[in-house]
Motif scaffolding. Structure first.
Motif, PDB file in Angstrom:
ATOM      1  N   TYR A 246       3.591  -4.017  -0.134  1.00 49.11           N
ATOM      2  CA  TYR A 246       4.459  -4.804  -0.991  1.00 49.11           C
ATOM      3  C   TYR A 246       5.303  -3.823  -1.789  1.00 49.11           C
ATOM      4  O   TYR A 246       4.975  -2.651  -1.889  1.00 49.11           O
ATOM      5  N   ARG A 247       6.362  -4.336  -2.380  1.00 50.62           N
ATOM      6  CA  ARG A 247       7.183  -3.499  -3.254  1.00 50.62           C
ATOM      7  C   ARG A 247       7.683  -4.301  -4.445  1.00 50.62           C
ATOM      8  O   ARG A 247       7.810  -5.512  -4.383  1.00 50.62           O
ATOM      9  N   GLN A 248       7.942  -3.558  -5.503  1.00 45.76           N
ATOM     10  CA  GLN A 248       8.466  -4.188  -6.707  1.00 45.76           C
ATOM     11  C   GLN A 248       9.549  -3.306  -7.299  1.00 45.76           C
ATOM     12  O   GLN A 248       9.272  -2.162  -7.696  1.00 45.76           O
ATOM     13  N   ALA A 249      10.740  -3.830  -7.343  1.00 48.58           N
ATOM     14  CA  ALA A 249      11.864  -3.133  -7.958  1.00 48.58           C
ATOM     15  C   ALA A 249      11.945  -3.537  -9.425  1.00 48.58           C
ATOM     16  O   ALA A 249      11.446  -4.597  -9.810  1.00 48.58           O
ATOM     17  N   PRO A 250      12.580  -2.728 -10.253  1.00 50.24           N
ATOM     18  CA  PRO A 250      12.696  -3.053 -11.681  1.00 50.24           C
ATOM     19  C   PRO A 250      13.330  -4.415 -11.891  1.00 50.24           C
ATOM     20  O   PRO A 250      14.369  -4.728 -11.325  1.00 50.24           O
TER      21      PRO A 250
ATOM     22  N   THR B 123      14.824   0.955  -2.955  1.00 53.79           N
ATOM     23  CA  THR B 123      14.194   1.632  -4.090  1.00 53.79           C
ATOM     24  C   THR B 123      13.241   0.697  -4.816  1.00 53.79           C
ATOM     25  O   THR B 123      13.627  -0.404  -5.222  1.00 53.79           O
ATOM     26  N   ALA B 124      12.012   1.129  -4.971  1.00 61.92           N
ATOM     27  CA  ALA B 124      10.982   0.297  -5.595  1.00 61.92           C
ATOM     28  C   ALA B 124       9.673   1.085  -5.665  1.00 61.92           C
ATOM     29  O   ALA B 124       9.565   2.169  -5.074  1.00 61.92           O
ATOM     30  N   VAL B 125       8.728   0.507  -6.365  1.00 63.99           N
ATOM     31  CA  VAL B 125       7.352   1.000  -6.267  1.00 63.99           C
ATOM     32  C   VAL B 125       6.691   0.241  -5.120  1.00 63.99           C
ATOM     33  O   VAL B 125       6.726  -0.996  -5.093  1.00 63.99           O
ATOM     34  N   TYR B 126       6.120   0.967  -4.200  1.00 67.51           N
ATOM     35  CA  TYR B 126       5.482   0.378  -3.037  1.00 67.51           C
ATOM     36  C   TYR B 126       3.969   0.376  -3.234  1.00 67.51           C
ATOM     37  O   TYR B 126       3.373   1.410  -3.561  1.00 67.51           O
ATOM     38  N   TYR B 127       3.383  -0.789  -3.010  1.00 69.57           N
ATOM     39  CA  TYR B 127       1.951  -0.971  -3.219  1.00 69.57           C
ATOM     40  C   TYR B 127       1.260  -1.277  -1.899  1.00 69.57           C
ATOM     41  O   TYR B 127       1.710  -2.147  -1.135  1.00 69.57           O
TER      42      TYR B 127
END
Length: 121
Positions: free
Chosen positions: A37-41, A90-94
């Motif tokens: 999964y990913r989460q961008a700002p 661009t994101a944090v990938y989990y």
């Protein structure tokens, strides 16, 4: 206790590639699915790709044809090969694992700590 450890994030130019890795450790009875999964700002966490033990795969439309998910069941590991990266990736990938620690315990979601992927234009 289960732990997911990710690696492979970083900074890359648009059009480049990165490979993310995640390994699950601890007491694992069964692990029907793993994924990313990913989460961008300022945005909600979203599914990027997921893969079952049997190899069934699901991709977000935005990454189809550019990202490839794979899994090594013997190593309790999942990988994400990302190519043709775009700034919007661009994101944090989990890393995510849906697993059960024992035969009589239901499947729950477990998460890694996240790894930053930054794609510059």
């Amino acid at each position: 206790q289960v732990q997911l450890v990710e690696s492979g994030g970083g900074l890359v130019q648009a059009g480049g590639s990165l490979r993310l890795s995640c390994v699950a450790s601890g007491t694992i009875f069964k692990m029907p699915a793993m994924g990313w999964y990913r989460q961008a700002p300022g945005k909600q966490r979203e599914l990027v790709a997921a893969i079952t033990t049997g190899g069934s795969i699901n991709y977000a439309d935005s990454v189809k044809g550019r990202f490839t998910i794979s899994r090594d069941n013997a190593k309790n590991s999942v990988y994400l090969q990302m190519s043709s990266l775009k700034p919007e990736d661009t994101a944090v990938y989990y890393c995510n694992a849906r697993l059960s620690m024992r035969w009589d315990i239901p499947v729950y979601d477990y998460w890694g700590q996240g790894t930053q992927v930054t794609v510059s234009s």
